[in-house]
Design an enzyme around this catalytic site. Sequence first.
Site, mmCIF file in Angstrom:
data_model
loop_
_atom_site.group_PDB
_atom_site.id
_atom_site.type_symbol
_atom_site.label_atom_id
_atom_site.label_comp_id
_atom_site.label_asym_id
_atom_site.label_seq_id
_atom_site.Cartn_x
_atom_site.Cartn_y
_atom_site.Cartn_z
ATOM 1 N N HIS A 140 -7.008 -4.409 10.605
ATOM 2 C CA HIS A 140 -6.804 -4.202 9.164
ATOM 3 C C HIS A 140 -5.544 -4.916 8.670
ATOM 4 O O HIS A 140 -4.611 -5.161 9.424
ATOM 5 C CB HIS A 140 -6.821 -2.707 8.783
ATOM 6 C CG HIS A 140 -5.583 -1.931 9.105
ATOM 7 N ND1 HIS A 140 -5.552 -0.555 9.147
ATOM 8 C CD2 HIS A 140 -4.320 -2.313 9.410
ATOM 9 C CE1 HIS A 140 -4.338 -0.152 9.442
ATOM 10 N NE2 HIS A 140 -3.567 -1.201 9.612
ATOM 11 N N ASP B 152 0.816 -1.219 0.000
ATOM 12 C CA ASP B 152 0.000 0.000 0.000
ATOM 13 C C ASP B 152 0.849 1.269 0.000
ATOM 14 O O ASP B 152 2.066 1.221 0.206
ATOM 15 C CB ASP B 152 -0.957 -0.003 1.210
ATOM 16 C CG ASP B 152 -0.267 -0.408 2.504
ATOM 17 O OD1 ASP B 152 0.978 -0.435 2.535
ATOM 18 O OD2 ASP B 152 -0.965 -0.694 3.481
ATOM 19 N N GLU C 299 -9.498 -1.617 5.676
ATOM 20 C CA GLU C 299 -10.061 -1.275 6.971
ATOM 21 C C GLU C 299 -11.284 -2.150 7.252
ATOM 22 O O GLU C 299 -11.805 -2.803 6.339
ATOM 23 C CB GLU C 299 -10.468 0.204 6.962
ATOM 24 C CG GLU C 299 -9.311 1.174 6.673
ATOM 25 C CD GLU C 299 -8.341 1.353 7.847
ATOM 26 O OE1 GLU C 299 -8.226 0.453 8.695
ATOM 27 O OE2 GLU C 299 -7.690 2.407 7.892
ATOM 28 N N ASN D 165 -7.093 -2.310 14.691
ATOM 29 C CA ASN D 165 -8.496 -2.564 14.324
ATOM 30 C C ASN D 165 -8.651 -3.805 13.432
ATOM 31 O O ASN D 165 -9.706 -4.046 12.879
ATOM 32 C CB ASN D 165 -9.098 -1.328 13.623
ATOM 33 C CG ASN D 165 -8.393 -0.998 12.306
ATOM 34 O OD1 ASN D 165 -7.455 -1.693 11.903
ATOM 35 N ND2 ASN D 165 -8.840 0.041 11.633
HETATM 36 P P1 PGA Z 1 2.406 -1.157 12.893
HETATM 37 O O1 PGA Z 1 1.322 -1.246 11.725
HETATM 38 O O2 PGA Z 1 3.431 -2.184 12.620
HETATM 39 O O3 PGA Z 1 2.956 0.248 12.779
HETATM 40 O O4 PGA Z 1 1.686 -1.402 14.184
HETATM 41 C C1 PGA Z 1 0.806 -2.459 11.349
HETATM 42 C C2 PGA Z 1 -0.320 -2.262 10.370
HETATM 43 O O5 PGA Z 1 -1.037 -1.252 10.495
HETATM 44 O O6 PGA Z 1 -0.508 -3.123 9.507
#
Ligand code: PGA
Length: 250
Positions: A144, A73, A149, A142
């Site tokens: 995702h 992404d 999302e 959350n």
């Molecule tokens: P993070 O993000 O490693 O910064 O916690 C993980 C994600 O959002 O996939």
Amino acid sequence: MINKSDFKLLIVKTEKDVFKEAAKIVCNEIKKKPNLVFGLATGKTMKPFYKELIYHYKKHHFDFSRVKTFNLDEYYPISGKSRNSFRYFMEKNFFRHVNIKEENIHFLSGNTKDYEKECKNYERMIKEEGGIDLQVLGIGVNGHIGFNEPNSSFQSLTRMVKLSKSTIKQNSKYFFNENFPKYALTMGIKTIMNSKKIILIAVGKKKSVAIKKTLSGKISRKIPASILRRHKNVEFIISSDVASDLKLSI
Ligand code: PGA
């Protein structure tokens, strides 16, 4: 109760062990297939994971020269040159330290005008490479994966998405000198599920709820990562603090 027979779950003692185990899998896959199509992720969790891969490159002359990469992404809109972009993150934390060739790096452009065409092209390029062999994933608090999302369709392909409040709150901590984008381009859930092998890594207590919901209860669009349990070759690698709330049946 979690039924571990549905998927592979590796619970290791420390965060460092998570990155070591994940890097071992990656190196084994590249040994089997030197021109591996490797799906990459960004985020705080990924930094020490890339450090492990760089360690293998430097210490054991591990060869990435034929590996092809597709990142999950990118924010939208953003310039790939911005220090806040995922393109910049990858350059800083991985690409510039190993012998991955520039022409083998694939990225969604965060400053394209025609994002629909960009997303279609990305899907086409993945197909032309024969699909993603190994996709590495983190997980949002959350649930995702990529920027899919909660409530994303399980049939979704690469597309533009609106970021959730939770993601904006989590990620804006690392942003500087620029307004935080409200949108992103992301591989879809179907794109991710089409990968031949998937490893999801999670560390830190704050991921324990997302992991618990991912591995137990209903597979639901509310927790996008829960769909991974339907994948035939998925492995979750988590540290003991993430696993503290899980009730396992073996
Ligand atoms: P993070 O993000 O490693 O910064 O916690 C993980 C994600 O959002 O996939």
